[in-house]
Design a protein around this motif. Structure first.
Motif, PDB file in Angstrom:
ATOM      1  N   THR A  96      -5.159 -33.755 -25.674  1.00  9.78           N
ATOM      2  CA  THR A  96      -5.044 -32.323 -25.921  1.00  9.78           C
ATOM      3  C   THR A  96      -4.642 -31.655 -24.610  1.00  9.78           C
ATOM      4  O   THR A  96      -5.314 -31.827 -23.589  1.00  9.78           O
ATOM      5  CB  THR A  96      -6.370 -31.734 -26.425  1.00  9.78           C
ATOM      6  OG1 THR A  96      -6.711 -32.342 -27.680  1.00  9.78           O
ATOM      7  CG2 THR A  96      -6.259 -30.225 -26.611  1.00  9.78           C
ATOM      8  N   ILE A  97      -3.545 -30.897 -24.629  1.00 15.06           N
ATOM      9  CA  ILE A  97      -3.000 -30.282 -23.425  1.00 15.06           C
ATOM     10  C   ILE A  97      -3.012 -28.764 -23.589  1.00 15.06           C
ATOM     11  O   ILE A  97      -2.484 -28.230 -24.568  1.00 15.06           O
ATOM     12  CB  ILE A  97      -1.555 -30.766 -23.160  1.00 15.06           C
ATOM     13  CG1 ILE A  97      -1.507 -32.294 -23.085  1.00 15.06           C
ATOM     14  CG2 ILE A  97      -1.017 -30.147 -21.879  1.00 15.06           C
ATOM     15  CD1 ILE A  97      -0.101 -32.859 -22.980  1.00 15.06           C
ATOM     16  N   THR A  98      -3.612 -28.092 -22.640  1.00 14.67           N
ATOM     17  CA  THR A  98      -3.670 -26.632 -22.644  1.00 14.67           C
ATOM     18  C   THR A  98      -2.585 -26.083 -21.717  1.00 14.67           C
ATOM     19  O   THR A  98      -2.470 -26.516 -20.563  1.00 14.67           O
ATOM     20  CB  THR A  98      -5.045 -26.129 -22.172  1.00 14.67           C
ATOM     21  OG1 THR A  98      -6.057 -26.673 -23.032  1.00 14.67           O
ATOM     22  CG2 THR A  98      -5.118 -24.611 -22.217  1.00 14.67           C
ATOM     23  N   ILE A  99      -1.798 -25.141 -22.218  1.00 16.77           N
ATOM     24  CA  ILE A  99      -0.665 -24.600 -21.463  1.00 16.77           C
ATOM     25  C   ILE A  99      -0.783 -23.080 -21.415  1.00 16.77           C
ATOM     26  O   ILE A  99      -0.821 -22.413 -22.446  1.00 16.77           O
ATOM     27  CB  ILE A  99       0.675 -24.994 -22.101  1.00 16.77           C
ATOM     28  CG1 ILE A  99       0.714 -26.500 -22.411  1.00 16.77           C
ATOM     29  CG2 ILE A  99       1.835 -24.612 -21.189  1.00 16.77           C
ATOM     30  CD1 ILE A  99       1.910 -26.927 -23.223  1.00 16.77           C
ATOM     31  N   GLU A 100      -0.829 -22.545 -20.192  1.00 16.13           N
ATOM     32  CA  GLU A 100      -0.975 -21.110 -19.991  1.00 16.13           C
ATOM     33  C   GLU A 100       0.026 -20.612 -18.954  1.00 16.13           C
ATOM     34  O   GLU A 100       0.562 -21.394 -18.166  1.00 16.13           O
ATOM     35  CB  GLU A 100      -2.388 -20.784 -19.506  1.00 16.13           C
ATOM     36  CG  GLU A 100      -3.509 -21.257 -20.423  1.00 16.13           C
ATOM     37  CD  GLU A 100      -4.867 -21.088 -19.771  1.00 16.13           C
ATOM     38  OE1 GLU A 100      -5.415 -19.971 -19.816  1.00 16.13           O
ATOM     39  OE2 GLU A 100      -5.354 -22.075 -19.190  1.00 16.13           O
ATOM     40  N   PRO A 101       0.269 -19.309 -18.914  1.00 13.66           N
ATOM     41  CA  PRO A 101       1.144 -18.750 -17.881  1.00 13.66           C
ATOM     42  C   PRO A 101       0.399 -18.575 -16.566  1.00 13.66           C
ATOM     43  O   PRO A 101      -0.819 -18.769 -16.494  1.00 13.66           O
ATOM     44  CB  PRO A 101       1.536 -17.385 -18.470  1.00 13.66           C
ATOM     45  CG  PRO A 101       0.351 -17.000 -19.294  1.00 13.66           C
ATOM     46  CD  PRO A 101      -0.168 -18.287 -19.881  1.00 13.66           C
ATOM     47  N   TRP A 102       1.136 -18.229 -15.501  1.00 12.77           N
ATOM     48  CA  TRP A 102       0.480 -17.855 -14.245  1.00 12.77           C
ATOM     49  C   TRP A 102      -0.451 -16.682 -14.520  1.00 12.77           C
ATOM     50  O   TRP A 102      -0.099 -15.735 -15.218  1.00 12.77           O
ATOM     51  CB  TRP A 102       1.496 -17.419 -13.201  1.00 12.77           C
ATOM     52  CG  TRP A 102       2.436 -18.404 -12.574  1.00 12.77           C
ATOM     53  CD1 TRP A 102       3.584 -18.075 -11.920  1.00 12.77           C
ATOM     54  CD2 TRP A 102       2.336 -19.833 -12.452  1.00 12.77           C
ATOM     55  NE1 TRP A 102       4.204 -19.194 -11.425  1.00 12.77           N
ATOM     56  CE2 TRP A 102       3.450 -20.293 -11.743  1.00 12.77           C
ATOM     57  CE3 TRP A 102       1.405 -20.768 -12.898  1.00 12.77           C
ATOM     58  CZ2 TRP A 102       3.675 -21.622 -11.442  1.00 12.77           C
ATOM     59  CZ3 TRP A 102       1.618 -22.107 -12.620  1.00 12.77           C
ATOM     60  CH2 TRP A 102       2.731 -22.522 -11.897  1.00 12.77           C
ATOM     61  N   ARG A 103      -1.648 -16.711 -13.939  1.00  7.58           N
ATOM     62  CA  ARG A 103      -2.619 -15.634 -14.141  1.00  7.58           C
ATOM     63  C   ARG A 103      -2.782 -14.855 -12.838  1.00  7.58           C
ATOM     64  O   ARG A 103      -3.453 -15.293 -11.913  1.00  7.58           O
ATOM     65  CB  ARG A 103      -3.975 -16.202 -14.566  1.00  7.58           C
ATOM     66  CG  ARG A 103      -3.956 -17.027 -15.850  1.00  7.58           C
ATOM     67  CD  ARG A 103      -3.747 -16.165 -17.066  1.00  7.58           C
ATOM     68  NE  ARG A 103      -3.944 -16.922 -18.311  1.00  7.58           N
ATOM     69  CZ  ARG A 103      -3.807 -16.400 -19.514  1.00  7.58           C
ATOM     70  NH1 ARG A 103      -3.453 -15.125 -19.644  1.00  7.58           N
ATOM     71  NH2 ARG A 103      -3.993 -17.140 -20.597  1.00  7.58           N
ATOM     72  N   ALA A 104      -2.138 -13.705 -12.737  1.00  5.69           N
ATOM     73  CA  ALA A 104      -2.270 -12.836 -11.571  1.00  5.69           C
ATOM     74  C   ALA A 104      -1.771 -11.450 -11.958  1.00  5.69           C
ATOM     75  O   ALA A 104      -0.766 -11.326 -12.663  1.00  5.69           O
ATOM     76  CB  ALA A 104      -1.487 -13.377 -10.382  1.00  5.69           C
ATOM     77  N   ALA A 105      -2.468 -10.427 -11.500  1.00  3.24           N
ATOM     78  CA  ALA A 105      -2.084  -9.059 -11.843  1.00  3.24           C
ATOM     79  C   ALA A 105      -0.648  -8.724 -11.427  1.00  3.24           C
ATOM     80  O   ALA A 105       0.070  -8.052 -12.176  1.00  3.24           O
ATOM     81  CB  ALA A 105      -3.071  -8.070 -11.223  1.00  3.24           C
ATOM     82  N   PRO A 106      -0.174  -9.177 -10.247  1.00  9.32           N
ATOM     83  CA  PRO A 106       1.214  -8.871  -9.875  1.00  9.32           C
ATOM     84  C   PRO A 106       2.245  -9.703 -10.654  1.00  9.32           C
ATOM     85  O   PRO A 106       3.441  -9.515 -10.455  1.00  9.32           O
ATOM     86  CB  PRO A 106       1.260  -9.235  -8.381  1.00  9.32           C
ATOM     87  CG  PRO A 106      -0.156  -9.232  -7.931  1.00  9.32           C
ATOM     88  CD  PRO A 106      -0.927  -9.734  -9.105  1.00  9.32           C
ATOM     89  N   PHE A 107       1.783 -10.636 -11.514  1.00  5.18           N
ATOM     90  CA  PHE A 107       2.674 -11.429 -12.361  1.00  5.18           C
ATOM     91  C   PHE A 107       2.413 -11.082 -13.835  1.00  5.18           C
ATOM     92  O   PHE A 107       1.858 -11.882 -14.585  1.00  5.18           O
ATOM     93  CB  PHE A 107       2.427 -12.934 -12.162  1.00  5.18           C
ATOM     94  CG  PHE A 107       2.901 -13.510 -10.863  1.00  5.18           C
ATOM     95  CD1 PHE A 107       3.763 -12.821 -10.038  1.00  5.18           C
ATOM     96  CD2 PHE A 107       2.465 -14.769 -10.458  1.00  5.18           C
ATOM     97  CE1 PHE A 107       4.197 -13.356  -8.835  1.00  5.18           C
ATOM     98  CE2 PHE A 107       2.895 -15.325  -9.261  1.00  5.18           C
ATOM     99  CZ  PHE A 107       3.761 -14.617  -8.448  1.00  5.18           C
ATOM    100  N   PRO A 108       2.776  -9.885 -14.295  1.00  2.00           N
ATOM    101  CA  PRO A 108       2.509  -9.526 -15.690  1.00  2.00           C
ATOM    102  C   PRO A 108       3.271 -10.431 -16.658  1.00  2.00           C
ATOM    103  O   PRO A 108       4.416 -10.804 -16.403  1.00  2.00           O
ATOM    104  CB  PRO A 108       2.988  -8.076 -15.776  1.00  2.00           C
ATOM    105  CG  PRO A 108       3.995  -7.930 -14.669  1.00  2.00           C
ATOM    106  CD  PRO A 108       3.503  -8.822 -13.564  1.00  2.00           C
ATOM    107  N   VAL A 109       2.617 -10.769 -17.750  1.00  2.00           N
ATOM    108  CA  VAL A 109       3.245 -11.626 -18.760  1.00  2.00           C
ATOM    109  C   VAL A 109       4.328 -10.841 -19.492  1.00  2.00           C
ATOM    110  O   VAL A 109       4.101  -9.726 -19.967  1.00  2.00           O
ATOM    111  CB  VAL A 109       2.196 -12.147 -19.757  1.00  2.00           C
ATOM    112  CG1 VAL A 109       2.876 -12.925 -20.879  1.00  2.00           C
ATOM    113  CG2 VAL A 109       1.175 -13.032 -19.055  1.00  2.00           C
ATOM    114  N   ILE A 110       5.510 -11.419 -19.578  1.00  2.00           N
ATOM    115  CA  ILE A 110       6.607 -10.819 -20.343  1.00  2.00           C
ATOM    116  C   ILE A 110       6.535 -11.303 -21.789  1.00  2.00           C
ATOM    117  O   ILE A 110       6.576 -10.514 -22.730  1.00  2.00           O
ATOM    118  CB  ILE A 110       7.969 -11.188 -19.728  1.00  2.00           C
ATOM    119  CG1 ILE A 110       8.064 -10.627 -18.302  1.00  2.00           C
ATOM    120  CG2 ILE A 110       9.115 -10.666 -20.598  1.00  2.00           C
ATOM    121  CD1 ILE A 110       9.325 -11.043 -17.569  1.00  2.00           C
TER     122      ILE A 110
END
Length: 245
Positions: A96-110
């Motif tokens: 089982t592989i968990t995949i997430e975006p970078w987590r940082a306030a200056p890197f808002p998710v598009i």
């Protein structure tokens, strides 16, 4: 290989986002991680579903686009490896592989795994220019540079600006990235005229973007796919203190 993927899905910056589970079957161990996601996306498109959005470009480990957190580690658990160079043979069948975006306030998710890293561009822009006389190419030995300085400058210059350092840092600091961009010029003769003003401008811009402060935990260099050393941050801090003296 048969895998279970838990992928962060977020339709836009204002969406709350959620983890969605997918089953992927018949994955070749020779596939790269991004090729595995390509196979999943082709299936989602055929089923009329929205494909998973993720950044990628060269797929050769040099552009810094393919940023994602895999099983809690930026770029995955393989040392000095970008996501595009991570191969499925490093995972077990049935994993089982968990995949997430970078987590940082200056890197808002598009969207999904894509984040806005234009804050990095603004840090580089704040550095301005380097004064280098124009004209014909000089002889290789006309500007002496100690080998130790040349090697250290080259090590810093290998930074690809992927943002893994920010994603891994508990403070969300961009110090390793900013230090790499400052240090590779600070160690060379061509970078001396604007050395201190460049350090001050780039560090001030980093702070203005909302990145956290560095507390020397070392998580940044541990996940850096290019192995940028931690002492580049010390070099940046030294130049910044001199600029403010």
């Amino acid at each position: 290989m048969n895998l279970t993927l838990k992928v962060w899905r977020q339709s836009g910056p204002k969406d709350r986002g959620r983890m969605v589970t997918y089953r992927v079957e018949d994955v070749s161990p020779d596939m790269s991680f991004l090729e595995m996601l390509d196979v999943l996306n082709e299936r989602l498109i055929l089923e009329g579903d929205d494909p998973i959005a993720f950044d990628h470009d060269c797929r050769e480990g040099i552009c810094g686009m393919c940023g994602m957190v895999i099983n809690g580690v930026a770029h995955g658990e393989q040392v000095a490896t970008t996501t595009c160079q991570l191969h499925m043979r490093h995972f077990e069948d049935g994993a089982t592989i968990t995949i997430e975006p970078w987590r940082a306030a200056p890197f808002p998710v598009i969207k999904d795994l894509v984040v806005d890293r234009s804050s990095f561009d603004r840090i580089i822009q704040a550095g301005g220019f380097v004064s280098v006389p124009a004209g014909s190419a000089p002889d290789a030995h006309s500007v002496p540079v100690r080998k130790e300085d040349a090697d250290a400058a080259f090590d810093a210059a290998t930074c690809i600006g992927c943002g893994a350092c920010v994603a891994a840092c508990p403070n969300g600091s961009a110090s390793l990235f900013t230090a790499a961009k400052i240090t590779h010029l600070s160690l060379l003769p061509q970078g001396q005229p604007e050395r201190l003003s460049r350090a001050k401008a780039m560090v001030d811009q980093m702070d203005a973007e909302g990145f956290g402060g560095c507390t020397n935990t070392g998580e940044c260099t541990a996940v850096c796919p290019k192995g940028i050393p931690l002492d580049t941050i010390a070099q940046m801090n030294s130049d910044y203190l001199k600029a403010n003296a």
